[in-house]
Design a protein around this motif. Structure first.
Motif, short mmCIF file in Angstrom:
data_model
loop_
_atom_site.label_atom_id
_atom_site.label_comp_id
_atom_site.label_asym_id
_atom_site.label_seq_id
_atom_site.Cartn_x
_atom_site.Cartn_y
_atom_site.Cartn_z
N TRP A 318 33.11 63.05 63.55
CA TRP A 318 33.45 63.85 64.73
C TRP A 318 32.28 64.73 65.14
O TRP A 318 32.02 64.95 66.32
CB TRP A 318 34.68 64.69 64.47
CG TRP A 318 34.87 65.79 65.49
CD1 TRP A 318 34.89 67.12 65.25
CD2 TRP A 318 35.03 65.63 66.90
NE1 TRP A 318 35.06 67.81 66.42
CE2 TRP A 318 35.15 66.92 67.46
CE3 TRP A 318 35.09 64.52 67.74
CZ2 TRP A 318 35.32 67.14 68.81
CZ3 TRP A 318 35.26 64.73 69.10
CH2 TRP A 318 35.37 66.02 69.63
N ILE A 321 29.91 62.51 67.08
CA ILE A 321 30.48 62.17 68.39
C ILE A 321 30.39 63.37 69.33
O ILE A 321 30.01 63.25 70.49
CB ILE A 321 31.94 61.71 68.23
CG1 ILE A 321 32.00 60.36 67.49
CG2 ILE A 321 32.63 61.60 69.59
CD1 ILE A 321 33.40 59.89 67.21
N ARG A 322 30.73 64.55 68.78
CA ARG A 322 30.70 65.76 69.62
C ARG A 322 29.30 66.04 70.14
O ARG A 322 29.10 66.40 71.29
CB ARG A 322 31.21 66.95 68.81
CG ARG A 322 31.43 68.21 69.65
CD ARG A 322 31.92 69.33 68.79
NE ARG A 322 30.86 69.80 67.89
CZ ARG A 322 31.10 70.63 66.86
NH1 ARG A 322 32.32 71.05 66.59
NH2 ARG A 322 30.09 71.02 66.09
N LEU A 325 28.56 63.63 72.96
CA LEU A 325 29.34 63.94 74.16
C LEU A 325 28.85 65.22 74.84
O LEU A 325 28.90 65.33 76.06
CB LEU A 325 30.83 64.08 73.80
CG LEU A 325 31.54 62.78 73.41
CD1 LEU A 325 33.00 63.05 73.10
CD2 LEU A 325 31.43 61.75 74.53
N SER A 329 27.72 65.30 78.65
CA SER A 329 28.37 66.24 79.57
C SER A 329 27.36 67.13 80.27
O SER A 329 27.49 67.42 81.47
CB SER A 329 29.38 67.10 78.82
OG SER A 329 30.41 66.30 78.26
N LEU A 386 32.05 62.20 79.91
CA LEU A 386 32.83 61.63 78.81
C LEU A 386 32.90 60.12 78.92
O LEU A 386 32.85 59.40 77.91
CB LEU A 386 34.24 62.23 78.83
CG LEU A 386 34.35 63.72 78.53
CD1 LEU A 386 35.79 64.20 78.69
CD2 LEU A 386 33.84 64.02 77.12
N LEU A 390 31.11 58.25 75.83
CA LEU A 390 32.04 57.97 74.73
C LEU A 390 31.68 56.71 73.97
O LEU A 390 31.64 56.71 72.72
CB LEU A 390 33.46 57.87 75.30
CG LEU A 390 34.57 57.73 74.25
CD1 LEU A 390 34.57 58.94 73.31
CD2 LEU A 390 35.93 57.58 74.93
N ALA A 393 28.62 57.16 71.87
CA ALA A 393 28.92 58.09 70.78
C ALA A 393 29.72 57.40 69.68
O ALA A 393 29.43 57.56 68.48
CB ALA A 393 29.69 59.29 71.31
N LEU A 394 30.72 56.63 70.06
CA LEU A 394 31.51 55.90 69.08
C LEU A 394 30.65 54.88 68.34
O LEU A 394 30.76 54.71 67.12
CB LEU A 394 32.70 55.21 69.75
CG LEU A 394 33.80 56.13 70.28
CD1 LEU A 394 34.84 55.34 71.05
CD2 LEU A 394 34.45 56.91 69.14
#
Length: 819
Positions: A318, A321-322, A325, A329, A386, A390, A393-394
């Motif tokens: 996480w 990923i954060r 993102l 953003s 996003l 996304l 990031a994944l």
């Protein structure tokens, strides 16, 4: 919170470090978000923003319709019965349109005037800044002649004189007392050129107001009582309409009242256009997001070692990923901020084209980047960030730590999941680009076909000027006929004028509609038809070059005192007299004031509403103006106004001043207005479609460019990742054309899949496009589908060929050392 701030600081450092990636991503997003913001600004102002009146959801518009003719205005007598009989409204007000001559101090001026019932302005919560509104006793037959002025006209004509209240001004030869001035912020209903307001009942004694069959330019506006639904109000008025139909079968016929929300009444024509454009810019945004997503995905591949080390040091999935993102953003927000600058320009373009797109746009306020639009832009920017961030990031967070660290120093190709994601994004881009390109090309082709449609007359070198005569100064038929005859004589003497005629209507501008019945048929709703009616002087058909198909046109023998005769259009003749000669036949009408009228000729039908608009009725009738009785010479909506139609040798605009001066010489107190060329009005009817087609073309070009860039980037990265493989092939003797074919084949496979999906989406848009385009041409256009698909294939070939050519230049020795 501190962790998020650390992520933001780190993301800013990484974006500054990757300047090229950041600049390309921000510009791509700014273009797409700016287009979305501009179109949403129009959607918000015209479709979403409530009308600027108290409790706007309670406001409705009341008009009439009949089976073969929608959106009729009201007759004054029906309006009075609806007003008296309904129990669904707290207020039932009326509004009509009128024109009047202002004389006295200063130059004579023709004014657009609205006729309002005394409760109209209070219903909207409008109070004058000077003086007062109408009193009930003033809105009655024989009531005092009073007028309320528009703020702009009061400022322009009377220099904002604060002593204007109680002053008398001369309108149509009579004295009217100014009792009020409306606030500057009051936005006119329907027509921004309205300069004053008089009581609706001030004309109630005129014949057209007493005649239930005559439809003046009158609409009902009402406010629903609390708790009353729209369905209940419709049922209430429908019952009154049914009763009027039984009591007055000839005058009312099949007309029945219709109740529509006020907001809907003014946006229904533009709703499809705005939603279509909103869908188009949505496609552009998705393509931009896919493009930036691909760039971000490639960047994530390049950062595998960094992310692997961070994971080895304890960063959880996480957390990774954060971080990704947050970076996406920030890019999207920067693109959104820059996109606002593009949106400001887009709003100016839309505002400049708005008058041709929508009636009553002025009452909604300006299209602007208000709080709602800024919130929308922020949400779109974050959502886009996003969306494109996304998947990368994944992907980055799912890599096997040991494998990443093992391959970090080797330039191995990405795995299958990365390739599938990258290819899917390209397929989506191609599909959306195809849909947009098809919509734009189809719109352009339909516009070209509309421009080639035969309007039924020759509108080149044709000028019209409108003059409305005061009924007080021209109260009799001989006076009207004499004025127009003298005006024609003076205009005909102008050098460069080939012919001139007078008519109650002009193509693309104005006309009226009246009922007719087959001879011998009862004047009941089932036998009733509606025709477009022109009342013209000699030479009308010759001046407009409308073909005569049978019989004759109006001649010197059709003068005052002779029985009225009529010419009919071909479709009316075919309807009433199939397989017969219509000349010499008779039909029942309302203007001749006789039991029946003789048909002396059949002429070609022509497009009255313009090239881009459907005709309200297929039937057309033409009367010889001098023959008609006075009440039929006067227009039920506008009174004694007529069009001077002038055909010239050269550019008609060069004679505008001379035509106006010639008409003014007949009577200096009467002024011409609304001077224009018929060509500009007819072609102007295409302006909503032209504006839509242009914007669709711009969006389609952007989509094609972004799709090509996305495909090129993918293939270039593919070639870079396959450097070792391609070098081995070259070392083993592979020919350059084989290498090119290998790379191109992979890219074209993506293009073909995208085309297949795009064609399915384009077929789903057929119903929307057919709503936007005219029914004169079909919505399904196979040549367009094939042509645009071929264009996408060519673009795809170019986008894959350039990286493929680069692959043929790989040095085998360098490639073999690539590992």
């Amino acid at each position: 919170m501190s962790a998020v701030l650390r992520d933001i600081r780190f993301a800013l450092r990484m974006l500054v470090k990757s300047r090229g990636y950041s600049v390309v991503a921000i510009l791509t997003l700014a273009l797409a978000i700016g287009a979305n913001t501009a179109i949403f600004s129009a959607v918000n102002a015209l479709l979403l923003r409530p009308l600027p009146y108290p409790d706007p959801e309670q406001l409705v518009m009341v008009r009439e319709n009949k089976p073969e003719f929608d959106e009729l205005t009201l007759s004054y007598q029906n309006y009075l019965d609806y007003r008296a009989g309904t129990s669904s409204f707290s207020t039932f007000a009326g509004m009509g349109l009128h024109t009047m001559n202002l004389t006295g101090d200063g130059e004579p001026e023709r004014l657009f005037i609205q006729m309002l019932s005394h409760d109209f302005l209070p219903m909207l919560g409008v109070e004058p800044v000077l003086g007062r509104n109408f009193l009930p006793e003033e809105d009655a037959p024989g009531g005092a002649r009073v007028i309320v002025l528009n703020h702009g006209f009061w400022t322009r004509r009377f220099a904002a004189d604060p002593e204007i209240i109680g002053r008398k001004i001369r309108l149509d030869g009579g004295e009217w007392t100014v009792i009020g001035v409306l606030p500057a912020e009051f936005r006119q209903f329907l027509f921004p050129q309205i300069v004053g307001f008089i009581p609706l009942a001030s004309r109630a004694d005129e014949p057209v107001f007493r005649d239930r069959a005559s439809r003046i330019y009158l609409h009902g506006f009402a406010r629903l009582k609390p708790g009353v639904t729209l369905a209940q109000a419709r049922a209430d008025l429908q019952a009154i309409g049914d009763e009027l139909g039984r009591r007055f079968p000839e005058e009312v016929g099949g007309s029945r009242p219709e109740v529509v929300p006020l907001h809907h009444a003014f946006v229904k024509d533009v709703r499809v256009i705005l939603l279509l454009l909103f869908g188009a810019v949505g496609c552009v945004l998705l393509i931009a997001a896919a493009n930036v997503g691909n760039l971000t995905l490639e960047r994530a591949i390049g950062r595998q070692r960094e992310l692997g080390i961070r994971a080895a040091l304890g960063a959880g999935r996480w957390r990774l990923i954060r971080q990704m993102l947050v970076e996406s953003s920030l890019l999207a927000l920067a693109g959104g901020a820059l996109g606002l600058l593009f949106a400001l320009w887009g709003v100016d373009v839309i505002t400049a084209n708005l008058p041709g797109l929508i009636v009553g746009h002025n009452m909604r306020g300006p299209i602007e980047l208000d709080t709602t639009v800024l919130v929308f832009t922020t949400v779109v920017a974050l959502g886009t960030g996003l969306l494109f961030g996304l998947v990368p990031a994944l992907f980055a967070s799912c890599q096997d730590l040991a494998q990443v660290l093992k391959n970090a120093d080797h330039h191995a190709s990405a795995g299958g999941s990365h390739l599938r994601a990258r290819n899917l994004l390209v397929i989506v881009e191609v599909a959306l680009a195809l849909m947009l390109a098809l919509a734009a090309t189809q719109s352009a082709r339909k516009l070209a076909e509309l421009n080639r449609l035969d309007p039924g007359f020759d509108f080149s070198n044709l000028l019209f000027a409108v003059t409305a005569l005061s009924p007080e100064r021209y109260p009799t038929s001989p006076q009207l006929v004499q004025f127009w005859a003298e005006a024609e004589r003076r205009v005909r003497a102008i050098p460069g004028v080939l012919s001139v005629t007078t008519s109650s209507g002009a193509p693309g501008h104005y006309a009226s509609w009246h009922n007719f019945y087959p001879l011998g048929a009862a004047r009941t709703p089932e036998n009733e038809h509606v025709a477009l009616v022109y009342r013209s002087s000699l030479g009308f058909f010759e001046t407009l070059k409308i073909p005569l198909l049978a019989g004759r046109t109006c001649g010197p023998q059709d003068g005052p005192g002779t029985p009225p005769v009529v010419l009919v259009g071909r479709q009316l003749a075919d309807k009433l007299f199939p397989g017969q000669d219509p000349v010499g036949q008779r039909l029942q009408d309302s203007l001749s004031k006789q039991p029946s009228v003789e048909i002396i000729g059949v002429v070609g039908d022509f497009k009255h509403n313009g090239l881009g608009m459907a005709e309200l009725t297929p039937y057309q009738m033409h009367y010889c103006f001098p023959q008609l009785p006075l009440e039929s010479q006067q227009d039920p909506m506008m009174g004694n106004w007529m069009h001077l139609l002038v055909r010239t040798e050269g550019d008609p605009t060069a004679l505008v001043a001379q035509v106006q001066a010639a008409a003014r010489e007949v009577d200096p107190m009467e002024r011409s207005w609304g001077v224009s060329t018929i060509e500009s009005v007819m072609v102007g009817s295409l302006s909503p479609r032209l504006f839509t087609a242009k914007l669709l073309g711009v969006f389609a070009a952007i989509a094609l460019m972004l799709a090509a860039m996305g495909l090129y980037a993918v293939m270039a990265n593919t070639v870079a990742q396959r450097t070792h493989e391609l070098g081995v092939r070259v070392a083993l003797g592979a020919q350059p054309h084989a290498i090119v074919a290998l790379v191109v084949r992979q890219g074209i496979r993506l293009v073909v899949v995208g085309l297949a999906l795009g064609l399915l989406g384009a077929f789903a848009l057929t119903s929307v496009m057919s709503t936007l385009l005219t029914e004169a041409v079909g919505a399904v256009d196979l040549p367009t589908y094939l042509g645009v698909s071929l264009l996408l294939v060519i673009v795809g070939l170019l986008a894959t060929y350039l990286p493929a050519r680069r692959a043929t230049r790989i040095d085998p020795m360098v490639a073999l050392r690539h590992e």
